[in-house]
Write an enzyme that holds these catalytic residues in place. Sequence first.
Site, mmCIF file in Angstrom:
data_model
loop_
_atom_site.group_PDB
_atom_site.id
_atom_site.type_symbol
_atom_site.label_atom_id
_atom_site.label_comp_id
_atom_site.label_asym_id
_atom_site.label_seq_id
_atom_site.Cartn_x
_atom_site.Cartn_y
_atom_site.Cartn_z
ATOM 1 N N HIS A 150 0.865 -1.199 0.000
ATOM 2 C CA HIS A 150 0.000 0.000 0.000
ATOM 3 C C HIS A 150 0.891 1.235 0.000
ATOM 4 O O HIS A 150 1.444 1.616 1.024
ATOM 5 C CB HIS A 150 -0.899 0.015 1.254
ATOM 6 C CG HIS A 150 -1.848 1.173 1.292
ATOM 7 N ND1 HIS A 150 -3.185 1.027 1.591
ATOM 8 C CD2 HIS A 150 -1.672 2.487 1.083
ATOM 9 C CE1 HIS A 150 -3.778 2.206 1.551
ATOM 10 N NE2 HIS A 150 -2.870 3.118 1.252
ATOM 11 N N HIS B 185 1.541 5.378 -1.650
ATOM 12 C CA HIS B 185 1.197 6.573 -2.441
ATOM 13 C C HIS B 185 2.491 7.185 -2.967
ATOM 14 O O HIS B 185 3.327 7.628 -2.165
ATOM 15 C CB HIS B 185 0.485 7.616 -1.577
ATOM 16 C CG HIS B 185 -0.799 7.112 -0.977
ATOM 17 N ND1 HIS B 185 -2.027 7.283 -1.573
ATOM 18 C CD2 HIS B 185 -1.040 6.421 0.174
ATOM 19 C CE1 HIS B 185 -2.973 6.717 -0.820
ATOM 20 N NE2 HIS B 185 -2.400 6.189 0.253
ATOM 21 N N LEU B 186 2.645 7.190 -4.285
ATOM 22 C CA LEU B 186 3.853 7.802 -4.875
ATOM 23 C C LEU B 186 3.580 9.211 -5.372
ATOM 24 O O LEU B 186 4.516 9.959 -5.623
ATOM 25 C CB LEU B 186 4.368 6.959 -6.040
ATOM 26 C CG LEU B 186 4.989 5.607 -5.694
ATOM 27 C CD1 LEU B 186 5.344 4.847 -6.974
ATOM 28 C CD2 LEU B 186 6.243 5.776 -4.827
ATOM 29 N N ARG B 187 2.291 9.566 -5.572
ATOM 30 C CA ARG B 187 1.899 10.840 -6.193
ATOM 31 C C ARG B 187 2.374 10.877 -7.646
ATOM 32 O O ARG B 187 2.659 9.848 -8.234
ATOM 33 C CB ARG B 187 2.427 12.050 -5.390
ATOM 34 C CG ARG B 187 2.204 11.972 -3.888
ATOM 35 C CD ARG B 187 0.759 11.799 -3.495
ATOM 36 N NE ARG B 187 0.596 11.975 -2.040
ATOM 37 C CZ ARG B 187 -0.450 11.534 -1.360
ATOM 38 N NH1 ARG B 187 -1.419 10.870 -1.960
ATOM 39 N NH2 ARG B 187 -0.546 11.754 -0.063
ATOM 40 N N LYS C 46 -9.113 -0.353 -5.868
ATOM 41 C CA LYS C 46 -9.187 0.302 -4.559
ATOM 42 C C LYS C 46 -10.544 0.942 -4.336
ATOM 43 O O LYS C 46 -11.043 1.663 -5.195
ATOM 44 C CB LYS C 46 -8.091 1.370 -4.485
ATOM 45 C CG LYS C 46 -8.090 2.199 -3.203
ATOM 46 C CD LYS C 46 -7.625 1.392 -2.006
ATOM 47 C CE LYS C 46 -7.863 2.133 -0.709
ATOM 48 N NZ LYS C 46 -6.668 2.561 -0.026
ATOM 49 N N HIS D 184 -10.408 1.051 1.921
ATOM 50 C CA HIS D 184 -10.193 2.026 2.993
ATOM 51 C C HIS D 184 -11.393 1.869 3.929
ATOM 52 O O HIS D 184 -12.492 2.324 3.620
ATOM 53 C CB HIS D 184 -10.107 3.455 2.423
ATOM 54 C CG HIS D 184 -9.843 4.474 3.478
ATOM 55 N ND1 HIS D 184 -8.628 5.123 3.602
ATOM 56 C CD2 HIS D 184 -10.609 4.939 4.497
ATOM 57 C CE1 HIS D 184 -8.671 5.942 4.645
ATOM 58 N NE2 HIS D 184 -9.870 5.858 5.200
ATOM 59 N N HIS E 9 -4.600 -0.756 5.994
ATOM 60 C CA HIS E 9 -4.164 0.010 7.171
ATOM 61 C C HIS E 9 -5.109 -0.126 8.376
ATOM 62 O O HIS E 9 -5.717 0.846 8.803
ATOM 63 C CB HIS E 9 -3.930 1.488 6.847
ATOM 64 C CG HIS E 9 -4.966 2.131 5.944
ATOM 65 N ND1 HIS E 9 -6.310 2.111 6.222
ATOM 66 C CD2 HIS E 9 -4.833 2.806 4.787
ATOM 67 C CE1 HIS E 9 -6.941 2.768 5.256
ATOM 68 N NE2 HIS E 9 -6.072 3.196 4.375
ATOM 69 N N ASP F 223 1.303 2.606 3.576
ATOM 70 C CA ASP F 223 0.446 3.779 3.416
ATOM 71 C C ASP F 223 1.287 5.055 3.492
ATOM 72 O O ASP F 223 0.812 6.093 3.968
ATOM 73 C CB ASP F 223 -0.684 3.802 4.456
ATOM 74 C CG ASP F 223 -1.766 4.816 4.090
ATOM 75 O OD1 ASP F 223 -1.804 5.270 2.938
ATOM 76 O OD2 ASP F 223 -2.570 5.157 4.983
#
Length: 345
Positions: free
Chosen positions: A14, A16-18, A100, A137, A175, A248
């Site tokens: 999990h 987030h790379l943007r 997701k 989520h 998460h 995350d």
Amino acid sequence: MADEMILTRPDDWHLHLRDGAMLAVTVPCSARSFGRAIIMPNLNPPITTVQQALAYRARILRHVPAQSAFEPLMTLYLTEATSGREIERAGAASAIAAVKLYPANATTHSEAGVSDWRRCDEALACMQEQGLPLLIHGEAITPGIDIFDREAVFLERELEPLIQRFPQLKVVLEHVTTAAAVEFVRQAPPRLAATITAHHLLLNRNDLLLGGLRPHHYCLPILKRERDRQALLAAASSGSPKYFLGTDSAPHARSSKESACGCAGIYTAPAALELYAEAFEQAGSLNRLEGFASHFGADFYALPRNTTAVRLRRESWSLPASYRYGRGAIVPLRAASPLQWRLIT
Ligand code: NCD
Ligand code: ZN
């Protein structure tokens, strides 16, 4: 106590790379430790089609360092308009690993998420057929629910009925943050698993609120009580294959974090494995780190385990105070303060 450990190279299930200029920081930071990562699709606008996911993947791959074999595993962002055909295309694309689900308005860039799950039945049935995991989520967003209760309410009202309505669907509850979620996952069938972040293993809500407001400790789901943290530590280090590593890691510009209305998200990627090692050592279970970090996630996704290894050494060292990108900066968790383990590259 061992001062050095060799582990199968871990994966981050999990992340987030943007996009844009941030990728120059985030991709190398994660590629340093991880073989693969599940890339979250909550860009603005979100990644809702296979075509968008493949284009995003290509932008990420441009920043993978030459000597690294880091592999981004892409996801689609489920909306009420996601069609069965798009899910079929995702199932056929080897670069797409999962879908997701964000409850609408639950977190950063979730405005396009789902309000009424029944509108997603066609997509969910198709995912079940394709064996594409649904990543959730897990927070209930009905107004009036206390922010500290959102996860527990979600389990009962949304997740339980969902797993009954789709009896073959593979689900990852992302998460998890509470003792209630740990218990829910323990009792659920093996097709339901959960990721646990390093920050939820190391911090509780006092770290957010005591002695001053700490915006860099603000994330969603929000940090919970010490007894919840203890339940997460016990679950992660239990050796159960239902719990595996998902950082995350969620970078935001420093100016968006240190603000009158700060963004949710903690940037843990630069020392992610080291932070997990600290947590497992706290639980007296360093010997269980490898299963959690490097085996159980790959097994759940039915992917081969990595064949290369990483070395962790007991060593005091520090991350920089921030990472510069474009015109901004990102402050990592534990910025400029000592860490106890170091990945040797
Ligand atoms: C994530 C983000 O910033 O994209 N924030 C966070 O606090 N975890 C979104 C999410 O995973 O909830
Ligand atoms: Zn996330």
